[in-house]
Design a protein around this motif. Structure first.
Motif, mmCIF file in Angstrom:
data_model
loop_
_atom_site.group_PDB
_atom_site.id
_atom_site.type_symbol
_atom_site.label_atom_id
_atom_site.label_comp_id
_atom_site.label_asym_id
_atom_site.label_seq_id
_atom_site.Cartn_x
_atom_site.Cartn_y
_atom_site.Cartn_z
ATOM 1 N N GLN A 160 0.821 -1.215 0.000
ATOM 2 C CA GLN A 160 0.000 0.000 0.000
ATOM 3 C C GLN A 160 0.854 1.263 0.000
ATOM 4 N N ARG A 161 1.878 1.278 0.867
ATOM 5 C CA ARG A 161 2.680 2.493 1.002
ATOM 6 C C ARG A 161 3.411 2.821 -0.299
ATOM 7 N N ALA A 162 3.967 1.793 -0.937
ATOM 8 C CA ALA A 162 4.705 2.023 -2.184
ATOM 9 C C ALA A 162 3.760 2.491 -3.298
ATOM 10 N N GLU A 164 0.832 4.065 -2.889
ATOM 11 C CA GLU A 164 0.364 5.421 -2.596
ATOM 12 C C GLU A 164 1.476 6.445 -2.789
ATOM 13 N N ALA A 165 2.729 6.032 -2.569
ATOM 14 C CA ALA A 165 3.837 6.962 -2.806
ATOM 15 C C ALA A 165 3.846 7.391 -4.270
ATOM 16 N N GLN A 166 3.577 6.442 -5.174
ATOM 17 C CA GLN A 166 3.547 6.797 -6.599
ATOM 18 C C GLN A 166 2.346 7.665 -6.924
ATOM 19 N N LEU A 168 0.930 9.718 -4.966
ATOM 20 C CA LEU A 168 1.176 11.048 -4.422
ATOM 21 C C LEU A 168 2.118 11.850 -5.303
ATOM 22 N N LEU A 169 2.934 11.151 -6.114
ATOM 23 C CA LEU A 169 3.840 11.873 -7.004
ATOM 24 C C LEU A 169 3.198 12.085 -8.371
ATOM 25 N N GLY A 170 1.885 11.811 -8.461
ATOM 26 C CA GLY A 170 1.182 12.127 -9.700
ATOM 27 C C GLY A 170 1.097 10.985 -10.684
ATOM 28 N N ALA A 171 1.380 9.753 -10.236
ATOM 29 C CA ALA A 171 1.174 8.607 -11.132
ATOM 30 C C ALA A 171 -0.313 8.284 -11.164
ATOM 31 N N ARG A 255 -10.898 8.716 -8.860
ATOM 32 C CA ARG A 255 -9.961 9.755 -8.408
ATOM 33 C C ARG A 255 -8.579 9.150 -8.157
ATOM 34 N N HIS A 256 -8.322 8.008 -8.733
ATOM 35 C CA HIS A 256 -7.029 7.338 -8.632
ATOM 36 C C HIS A 256 -6.599 7.113 -7.187
ATOM 37 N N ARG A 257 -7.528 6.605 -6.383
ATOM 38 C CA ARG A 257 -7.196 6.248 -5.006
ATOM 39 C C ARG A 257 -7.127 4.734 -4.914
ATOM 40 N N ARG A 259 -8.330 1.766 -2.934
ATOM 41 C CA ARG A 259 -9.455 1.603 -2.010
ATOM 42 C C ARG A 259 -9.409 0.243 -1.328
ATOM 43 N N LEU B 45 -6.433 11.520 -1.374
ATOM 44 C CA LEU B 45 -5.977 10.127 -1.360
ATOM 45 C C LEU B 45 -7.004 9.216 -0.695
ATOM 46 N N ALA B 64 -7.063 13.788 -10.663
ATOM 47 C CA ALA B 64 -6.427 13.525 -9.382
ATOM 48 C C ALA B 64 -4.886 13.513 -9.438
ATOM 49 N N PRO B 65 -4.252 12.853 -10.438
ATOM 50 C CA PRO B 65 -2.779 12.875 -10.465
ATOM 51 C C PRO B 65 -2.224 14.295 -10.582
ATOM 52 N N ARG B 68 -2.477 16.076 -7.236
ATOM 53 C CA ARG B 68 -1.490 15.648 -6.231
ATOM 54 C C ARG B 68 -0.093 16.157 -6.545
ATOM 55 N N ARG B 69 0.176 16.468 -7.809
ATOM 56 C CA ARG B 69 1.465 17.088 -8.114
ATOM 57 C C ARG B 69 1.499 18.523 -7.611
ATOM 58 N N GLY B 79 7.044 5.842 1.004
ATOM 59 C CA GLY B 79 6.964 4.568 0.301
ATOM 60 C C GLY B 79 7.961 4.540 -0.842
ATOM 61 N N TRP B 80 8.500 3.343 -1.133
ATOM 62 C CA TRP B 80 9.498 3.184 -2.199
ATOM 63 C C TRP B 80 9.132 1.970 -3.011
ATOM 64 N N TRP B 81 9.201 2.085 -4.324
ATOM 65 C CA TRP B 81 8.703 0.979 -5.147
ATOM 66 C C TRP B 81 9.791 0.332 -5.997
ATOM 67 N N ARG B 126 12.195 14.316 -3.815
ATOM 68 C CA ARG B 126 11.475 13.789 -4.987
ATOM 69 C C ARG B 126 10.108 14.462 -5.120
ATOM 70 N N HIS B 130 8.325 18.192 -8.581
ATOM 71 C CA HIS B 130 7.110 18.577 -9.318
ATOM 72 C C HIS B 130 6.737 20.038 -9.105
#
Lengths: 268, 196
Positions: A160-162, A164-166, A168-171, A255-257, A259, B45, B64-65, B68-69, B79-81, B126, B130
């Motif tokens: 989940q964290r990984a 949501e991190a993406q 949050l960066l607009g992915a 909304r790209h969440r 869930r 979120l 939404a993306p 968030r930017r 979080g790291w992927w 990071r 943006h």
């Protein structure tokens, strides 16, 4: 089929001697399996005898509606099995619909194409061809779909964290879930790939063996087996992709969440 | 600028808040009072209802993306992927690592070997790639030592100087005093302004 040897019920009872031996060994070694073993064996006998009777009367009646009814019953049972095999499930009716819908659509499609284009029995829906084909394809697609959904739901929860991190960066949601979608689809594809790789060398498939035992020329049995394997792999792949994407859609929103509230707690 | 009107999320709200360009608002409250939930809701979120807008537009009219930017949320735990640090940046070669006392080689480090403080600073860098209009910072300096906390705050002040609006959750009254123009307490799902 001149050399077809008809089995008597006595032959079959004799064959169960080895299973009885297993039961004795289980008692002796205290494996605690006697009850399970006996119950499963009994269940198998009853289910197969019933299905034999059912198929016999279905073949005799030649009704398209009854054939369809049995097919629908099989798909429902497969959907329930998919649902039951996941540790975490999509909540509500959608959890059931993802499995059932993909079963119905892909398997139905493949079986229809097979019956109307390749095998072409007369009539095309003849239960003698439709039901065994449907059963073999559906059994395998069911395993694939439940494996991939289980993998997807576990991965989304754990990562989940990984994810949501993406986000949050607009992915967008598809980007953020991509590695886990791929992983889930691979999990669903693996049994078909493994089966195709080992077939003929390690394992002689039950269907082909059955045909050879009942007197069919091995070359002809192999052709049928190839047809069935291609259909199984094809239908499983389609079902896996559809189910994985469907489930990913149900577990995100527009909304790209992510869930995860749409996912049930793991069943113990 | 960010304008939030009647935000509701489960037990939270309705909450109204406006943060001007270059303004910093500190947010405190007991653990479990919903500070992180509030920031997540602003970043969209989690499902919530609210009228939220920045100078570049209404949230309801923004994908939404994209939102968030612009309205960037830094969670308490990042979080790291991917395996390597540089895979998490859009343009790793352009990032100035020295401002945070991170070595030049930090981009080639493996994420699994980062300390929590290093993770936090890299996650902030990071996020800044943006060029956000609004920063939502959730206890950002909790894993940092005193010296790095001050360096971090200096970077936040630089953002404020560029006109970025900042909402920062903090447990440290001194930090709130150093950074924030206004200070709110979240209690029973409601925001109340703390009188200095």
């Amino acid at each position: 089929m001149s050399d077809y040897i008809v089995l008597s019920y006595f032959d079959i009872a004799l064959a169960s001697v080895f299973l009885l031996l297993n039961g004795v060994l289980s008692v002796w070694l205290r494996l605690g399996l006697v009850r399970n073993l006996a119950f499963a064996a009994l269940r198998m006998v009853v289910q197969l005898l019933l299905v034999g009777l059912l198929l016999k009367s279905l073949f005799a009646m030649q009704s398209p509606w009854l054939t369809l009814l049995v097919a629908a019953f099989m798909a429902t049972f497969a959907a329930r099995e998919i649902w039951a095999r996941q540790e975490r499930r999509v909540r509500g009716w959608r959890g059931f619909a993802i499995g059932g819908g993909t079963m119905g659509v892909t398997v139905g499609l493949v079986a229809l194409v097979t019956l109307t284009v390749f095998v072409q029995p007369e009539p095309w829906w003849s239960p003698r061809y439709a039901l065994p084909l449907l059963g073999m394809i559906m059994g395998n697609a069911m395993t694939g779909v439940s494996l991939s959904l289980d993998s997807l739901h576990t991965a989304l929860t754990r990562e989940q964290r990984a994810i949501e991190a993406q986000l949050l960066l607009g992915a967008d949601k598809w980007q953020a879930m991509r590695p886990f979608l791929r992983q889930a689809m691979r999990a669903g594809f693996m049994p078909s790939i493994n089966a195709m790789a080992a077939i003929g060398v390690v394992s002689l498939p039950g269907m082909m063996t059955g045909q050879i035992l009942s007197g069919v020329d091995p070359n002809e049995a192999v052709k049928y087996q190839l047809l069935v394997m291609f259909l199984i792999a094809g239908a499983t792949g389609l079902a896996v992709i559809l189910a994985t994407l469907g489930s990913a859609r149900a577990l995100t929103d527009d909304r790209h969440r992510l869930r995860l509230d749409q996912l049930s707690k793991p069943n113990p | 600028m960010i304008h939030i009107e009647s935000l509701k999320r489960l037990a939270l709200g309705p909450i109204d808040l406006e943060v001007a360009d270059g303004e910093c608002v500190a947010l405190t409250g007991a653990s479990g009072s919903g500070k992180s939930l509030l920031l997540r809701a602003i970043a969209d979120l989690d499902p919530n209802t609210a009228e939220v807008r920045t100078q570049s537009g209404d949230r309801s009219h923004t994908e939404a993306p994209e939102w968030r930017r612009k309205v960037a949320y830094l969670p308490a735990e990042s979080g790291w992927w991917a395996d390597k640090v540089n895979e998490h940046f859009m343009a790793p070669e352009k990032v100035d690592l020295t401002q945070f006392g991170l070595g030049d080689g930090a981009m080639d480090w493996e994420v699994a070997r980062l300390s929590s403080g290093e993770r936090q600073r890299l996650a902030f860098l990071r996020l800044l790639e943006h060029k956000p209009e609004v920063l939502l910072l959730d206890e950002p300096t909790a894993p940092l030592d005193a010296e790095n906390t001050l360096i971090f705050e200096t970077r936040v002040k630089q953002c404020l100087g560029e006109g970025v609006s900042v909402i920062i959750v903090t447990h440290d009254p001194a930090q709130a005093k150093r950074l924030a123009n206004r200070h709110f307490v979240l209690e029973n799902g409601q925001l109340t302004e703390a009188k200095p």
